[in-house]
Write an enzyme that holds these catalytic residues in place. Structure first.
Site, PDB file in Angstrom:
ATOM      1  N   LYS A  22      33.736  10.333 -19.929  1.00 29.45           N
ATOM      2  CA  LYS A  22      32.383  10.151 -20.482  1.00 29.45           C
ATOM      3  C   LYS A  22      32.371  10.442 -21.984  1.00 29.45           C
ATOM      4  O   LYS A  22      31.815   9.682 -22.774  1.00 29.45           O
ATOM      5  CB  LYS A  22      31.413  11.115 -19.781  1.00 29.45           C
ATOM      6  CG  LYS A  22      30.085  11.307 -20.522  1.00 29.45           C
ATOM      7  CD  LYS A  22      29.204  12.360 -19.880  1.00 29.45           C
ATOM      8  CE  LYS A  22      29.541  13.774 -20.232  1.00 29.45           C
ATOM      9  NZ  LYS A  22      28.880  14.332 -21.432  1.00 29.45           N
ATOM     10  N   ASN A  23      33.004  11.546 -22.370  1.00 25.55           N
ATOM     11  CA  ASN A  23      32.914  11.947 -23.775  1.00 25.55           C
ATOM     12  C   ASN A  23      33.727  11.042 -24.698  1.00 25.55           C
ATOM     13  O   ASN A  23      33.487  10.999 -25.897  1.00 25.55           O
ATOM     14  CB  ASN A  23      33.321  13.418 -23.945  1.00 25.55           C
ATOM     15  CG  ASN A  23      32.236  14.342 -23.402  1.00 25.55           C
ATOM     16  OD1 ASN A  23      31.141  13.899 -23.076  1.00 25.55           O
ATOM     17  ND2 ASN A  23      32.540  15.625 -23.292  1.00 25.55           N
ATOM     18  N   CYS A 121      19.961  22.596 -26.785  1.00 21.32           N
ATOM     19  CA  CYS A 121      20.023  22.381 -25.342  1.00 21.32           C
ATOM     20  C   CYS A 121      20.463  23.684 -24.703  1.00 21.32           C
ATOM     21  O   CYS A 121      20.640  24.684 -25.402  1.00 21.32           O
ATOM     22  CB  CYS A 121      20.937  21.213 -24.993  1.00 21.32           C
ATOM     23  SG  CYS A 121      22.672  21.578 -25.170  1.00 21.32           S
ATOM     24  N   ARG A 126      23.155  23.608 -31.310  1.00 23.53           N
ATOM     25  CA  ARG A 126      23.765  22.302 -31.524  1.00 23.53           C
ATOM     26  C   ARG A 126      23.212  21.528 -32.738  1.00 23.53           C
ATOM     27  O   ARG A 126      22.634  20.440 -32.603  1.00 23.53           O
ATOM     28  CB  ARG A 126      23.686  21.461 -30.246  1.00 23.53           C
ATOM     29  CG  ARG A 126      24.173  22.251 -29.038  1.00 23.53           C
ATOM     30  CD  ARG A 126      24.515  21.432 -27.879  1.00 23.53           C
ATOM     31  NE  ARG A 126      25.626  20.527 -28.101  1.00 23.53           N
ATOM     32  CZ  ARG A 126      26.031  19.648 -27.202  1.00 23.53           C
ATOM     33  NH1 ARG A 126      25.414  19.579 -26.040  1.00 23.53           N
ATOM     34  NH2 ARG A 126      27.047  18.849 -27.451  1.00 23.53           N
ATOM     35  N   ASP A 321      34.499  22.940 -22.301  1.00 23.65           N
ATOM     36  CA  ASP A 321      33.942  22.210 -21.156  1.00 23.65           C
ATOM     37  C   ASP A 321      34.603  22.580 -19.828  1.00 23.65           C
ATOM     38  O   ASP A 321      34.184  22.083 -18.774  1.00 23.65           O
ATOM     39  CB  ASP A 321      34.053  20.691 -21.384  1.00 23.65           C
ATOM     40  CG  ASP A 321      33.127  20.224 -22.498  1.00 23.65           C
ATOM     41  OD1 ASP A 321      32.219  20.975 -22.865  1.00 23.65           O
ATOM     42  OD2 ASP A 321      33.326  19.102 -23.002  1.00 23.65           O
ATOM     43  N   ARG A 413      25.243  13.899 -14.696  1.00 24.21           N
ATOM     44  CA  ARG A 413      25.455  13.381 -16.056  1.00 24.21           C
ATOM     45  C   ARG A 413      26.940  13.236 -16.380  1.00 24.21           C
ATOM     46  O   ARG A 413      27.300  12.486 -17.278  1.00 24.21           O
ATOM     47  CB  ARG A 413      24.826  14.321 -17.080  1.00 24.21           C
ATOM     48  CG  ARG A 413      23.326  14.398 -16.937  1.00 24.21           C
ATOM     49  CD  ARG A 413      22.741  15.221 -18.024  1.00 24.21           C
ATOM     50  NE  ARG A 413      23.057  14.641 -19.322  1.00 24.21           N
ATOM     51  CZ  ARG A 413      22.717  15.179 -20.475  1.00 24.21           C
ATOM     52  NH1 ARG A 413      22.055  16.306 -20.485  1.00 24.21           N
ATOM     53  NH2 ARG A 413      23.033  14.599 -21.607  1.00 24.21           N
TER      54      ARG A 413
HETATM   55  N1  EPU Z   1      28.389  22.240 -34.970  1.00 27.64           N
HETATM   56  C1  EPU Z   1      27.742  22.573 -36.136  1.00 27.64           C
HETATM   57  N2  EPU Z   1      27.250  21.562 -36.911  1.00 27.64           N
HETATM   58  C2  EPU Z   1      27.391  20.250 -36.582  1.00 27.64           C
HETATM   59  C3  EPU Z   1      28.063  19.916 -35.393  1.00 27.64           C
HETATM   60  C4  EPU Z   1      28.557  20.941 -34.604  1.00 27.64           C
HETATM   61  O1  EPU Z   1      27.603  23.749 -36.465  1.00 27.64           O
HETATM   62  O2  EPU Z   1      26.933  19.390 -37.346  1.00 27.64           O
HETATM   63  C5  EPU Z   1      28.928  23.311 -34.122  1.00 27.64           C
HETATM   64  C6  EPU Z   1      28.350  23.293 -32.706  1.00 27.64           C
HETATM   65  O3  EPU Z   1      27.117  23.965 -32.634  1.00 27.64           O
HETATM   66  C7  EPU Z   1      29.449  23.957 -31.923  1.00 27.64           C
HETATM   67  C8  EPU Z   1      30.707  23.445 -32.614  1.00 27.64           C
HETATM   68  O4  EPU Z   1      30.303  23.049 -33.929  1.00 27.64           O
HETATM   69  O5  EPU Z   1      29.383  25.361 -32.089  1.00 27.64           O
HETATM   70  C9  EPU Z   1      31.397  22.296 -31.933  1.00 27.64           C
HETATM   71  O6  EPU Z   1      30.458  21.296 -31.581  1.00 27.64           O
HETATM   72  P1  EPU Z   1      30.837  19.739 -31.534  1.00 27.64           P
HETATM   73  O7  EPU Z   1      30.126  19.047 -32.631  1.00 27.64           O
HETATM   74  O8  EPU Z   1      32.310  19.599 -31.479  1.00 27.64           O
HETATM   75  O9  EPU Z   1      30.184  19.296 -30.152  1.00 27.64           O
HETATM   76  P2  EPU Z   1      29.655  17.832 -29.839  1.00 27.64           P
HETATM   77  O10 EPU Z   1      30.496  16.872 -30.553  1.00 27.64           O
HETATM   78  O11 EPU Z   1      28.189  17.774 -30.020  1.00 27.64           O
HETATM   79  C10 EPU Z   1      31.207  17.324 -27.808  1.00 27.64           C
HETATM   80  C11 EPU Z   1      31.058  17.073 -26.333  1.00 27.64           C
HETATM   81  C12 EPU Z   1      30.660  18.355 -25.636  1.00 27.64           C
HETATM   82  C13 EPU Z   1      31.735  19.411 -25.900  1.00 27.64           C
HETATM   83  C14 EPU Z   1      31.901  19.606 -27.415  1.00 27.64           C
HETATM   84  C15 EPU Z   1      33.011  20.572 -27.780  1.00 27.64           C
HETATM   85  C16 EPU Z   1      30.331  14.762 -26.175  1.00 27.64           C
HETATM   86  C17 EPU Z   1      29.277  13.798 -25.821  1.00 27.64           C
HETATM   87  N3  EPU Z   1      30.023  16.056 -26.112  1.00 27.64           N
HETATM   88  O12 EPU Z   1      29.937  17.740 -28.268  1.00 27.64           O
HETATM   89  O13 EPU Z   1      30.648  18.049 -24.242  1.00 27.64           O
HETATM   90  O14 EPU Z   1      31.377  20.637 -25.303  1.00 27.64           O
HETATM   91  O15 EPU Z   1      32.204  18.330 -28.028  1.00 27.64           O
HETATM   92  O16 EPU Z   1      34.214  20.138 -27.282  1.00 27.64           O
HETATM   93  O17 EPU Z   1      31.448  14.375 -26.482  1.00 27.64           O
HETATM   94  C18 EPU Z   1      30.042  18.332 -22.000  1.00 27.64           C
HETATM   95  O18 EPU Z   1      30.689  17.304 -21.745  1.00 27.64           O
HETATM   96  O19 EPU Z   1      29.626  19.115 -21.108  1.00 27.64           O
HETATM   97  C19 EPU Z   1      29.760  18.663 -23.396  1.00 27.64           C
HETATM   98  C20 EPU Z   1      28.786  19.496 -23.758  1.00 27.64           C
END
Ligand code: EPU
Length: 444
Positions: A22-23, A121, A126, A321, A413
């Site tokens: 999915k991701n 969330c 986030r 995850d 999801r």
């Molecule tokens: N962060 C910031 N600023 C930003 C973006 C992120 O401070 O602009 C912080 C976040 O708050 C967090 C860290 O950086 O503390 C990492 O977040 P990341 O941006 O990597 O998360 P994401 O890209 O929003 C994806 C996955 C998540 C998974 C995370 C970490 C998808 C759709 N989602 O989220 O998946 O936990 O990477 O590996 O790809 C799940 O599948 O259950 C899920 C939540």
């Protein structure tokens, strides 16, 4: 609302197949916005988030051409047919945070984008500040209007830049996807430093390269992109889901079972494999030695699991995850385990629910000490997010008696037909409406 009713204590045995990720799929689908040609995907899992992404792309004029074929085929063909609409409304963004993935592609291809700012969330705040920082470095003008992120490319289009994309918690997966997807059509060279190294980013880069993009260094913290004028169509198979694979391995371990897991991206799971190893979970590659992203592995576990320490980190570290699923498993280890969450320090809503099932857990800040118990006992529990739901299902599989997991829409999801696939390998698990669950079990 749907619930799972699980009669625990059954050993899982047999074969189970891992679906597409999915991701990986979500940013890949958003990248279909980058070309006027057709883009076909295979192995897209049939999940609520995927349906939401299809709906979002349709609102943006990027249509699924094989609408007549069901989603269960995993095949989706998209084409950008109408490029005047570049607004992802709150209505859709609130149902799926990953809607933010369309920001980079829209900006690069259409020169503008308007996306409702995603809220927090249940796993934390986030923010998306790093996404915006990266796109601003490429020359985008970005403002916040009425809760929407409004982004415009400069008159001559985006231009390459050297960008440090690290934040307080390390790299950002979707932030890297956004900046990478924008940089491929920017003029000149972009260097993304502190880029996410996740396999999902590698998959995105490889698809973009197949579309004509010039990218090197993906899979390392420094990605280099030479912008090109346009991208062409592609036919791409999505990588297998390492988190689903890890969840099934934990299911084998927690039930002292014997599962053969097909389409397992074991090469992307080295940190996870290391911690399973330390806990006494034996993962043997049956075949696929030359295709370790789609291997078949056989999982067996020691009767008594050993306690382990683990810290979640960006890839190639242990993934956040799988933190909740590991916690469920370690509840039954012989001794004290320690889990520290370094990506989403608040991602612990499952702790209180596991405690209701007899787990012995002590949380301090972003660390949880898990004192192993001899058994878990079934209870009504409440799922709070996708991976926490998987954790409660695992605990239910091992617990004595009946567990009712409420709000399984969270689970839906990220896992397609989890109950059917677990039932196939011997679990006693059924989906029903909470209206059918005896009153005592709904008092949560
Ligand atoms: N962060 C910031 N600023 C930003 C973006 C992120 O401070 O602009 C912080 C976040 O708050 C967090 C860290 O950086 O503390 C990492 O977040 P990341 O941006 O990597 O998360 P994401 O890209 O929003 C994806 C996955 C998540 C998974 C995370 C970490 C998808 C759709 N989602 O989220 O998946 O936990 O990477 O590996 O790809 C799940 O599948 O259950 C899920 C939540």
């Amino acid at each position: 609302m749907d619930v799972f009713v699980i009669e625990g204590g059954r050993r899982l045995e047999g074969n189970i197949r891992v679906n597409g990720s999915k991701n990986a799929a979500l940013p890949l689908m958003a990248a279909a916005l980058l070309t006027d040609d057709k883009v076909t995907f295979r192995d897209i899992p049939d999940l609520a988030d995927i349906r939401n992404m299809v709906r979002l792309l349709a609102e943006l004029g990027c249509l699924r051409l094989n609408e007549a074929e069901g989603f269960e085929t995993g095949v989706h063909t998209f084409r950008n047919v109408e490029q005047s609409q570049s607004h992802a409304t709150y209505d859709i963004v609130r149902t799926m945070r990953a809607s933010i993935c369309v920001l980079g592609p829209l900006l690069a291809k259409r020169g503008q984008a308007r996306i409702a700012q995603p809220g927090g969330c249940s796993i934390g705040d986030r923010p998306v500040d790093l996404h915006l920082r990266g796109l601003r470095a490429l020359g985008a003008h970005i403002t916040l209007e009425q809760g929407d992120i409004v982004a415009k490319a400069p008159a001559g289009g985006l231009r390459g830049a050297t960008i440090f994309l690290g934040g307080r918690f390390g790299s950002t997966v979707l932030g890297t996807a956004n900046v990478l997807s924008a940089a491929v059509l920017a003029k000149g060279t972009t260097v993304i430093e502190s880029a996410a190294c996740e396999p999902e980013i590698v998959d995105l880069a490889e698809m973009l390269i197949a579309m004509g993009a010039k990218i090197t260094g993906h899979g390392s913290p420094r990605i280099r992109v030479e912008g090109v004028k346009e991208l062409s169509g592609v036919n791409h198979r999505v990588i297998a889901d390492r988190i689903e694979a890890g969840t099934f391995i934990a299911a084998a371990a927690i039930t002292n079972g014997d599962l053969t897991i097909e389409n397992c991206p074991i090469d992307a799971m080295l940190a996870v494999r290391d911690r399973f190893d330390a806990a006494g979970v034996n993962i043997r590659t049956v075949n696929g030695e030359d295709e370790l992203m789609r291997a078949t592995v056989r999982v067996t576990a020691d009767r008594v699991l050993k306690p382990v320490e683990l810290t979640t980190q960006p890839h190639p570290g242990f993934p956040t995850d799988l933190q909740a699923q590991f916690m469920a498993m370690l509840c039954l280890a012989d001794g004290n385990s320690v889990i520290t969450e370094r990506i989403f320090p608040e991602r612990f809503l499952h702790v209180a629910e596991l405690s209701r099932m007899g787990a012995n857990l002590f949380r301090q800040g972003a660390t949880v000490v898990i004192s192993g118990v001899r058994k878990l006992v079934g209870a009504p529990v409440m799922a709070s997010d996708l991976r926490a739901s998987a954790c409660l299902v695992l605990a239910g599989l091992a617990a004595e008696g009946t567990t009712v997991v409420h709000r399984v829409y969270h689970l839906d999801r990220g896992y397609d037909n989890m109950e059917g696939r677990l039932a196939n390998v011997g679990a006693r698990i059924t989906r029903t409406s909470d209206a059918n669950v005896p009153a005592a079990a709904t008092e949560v």
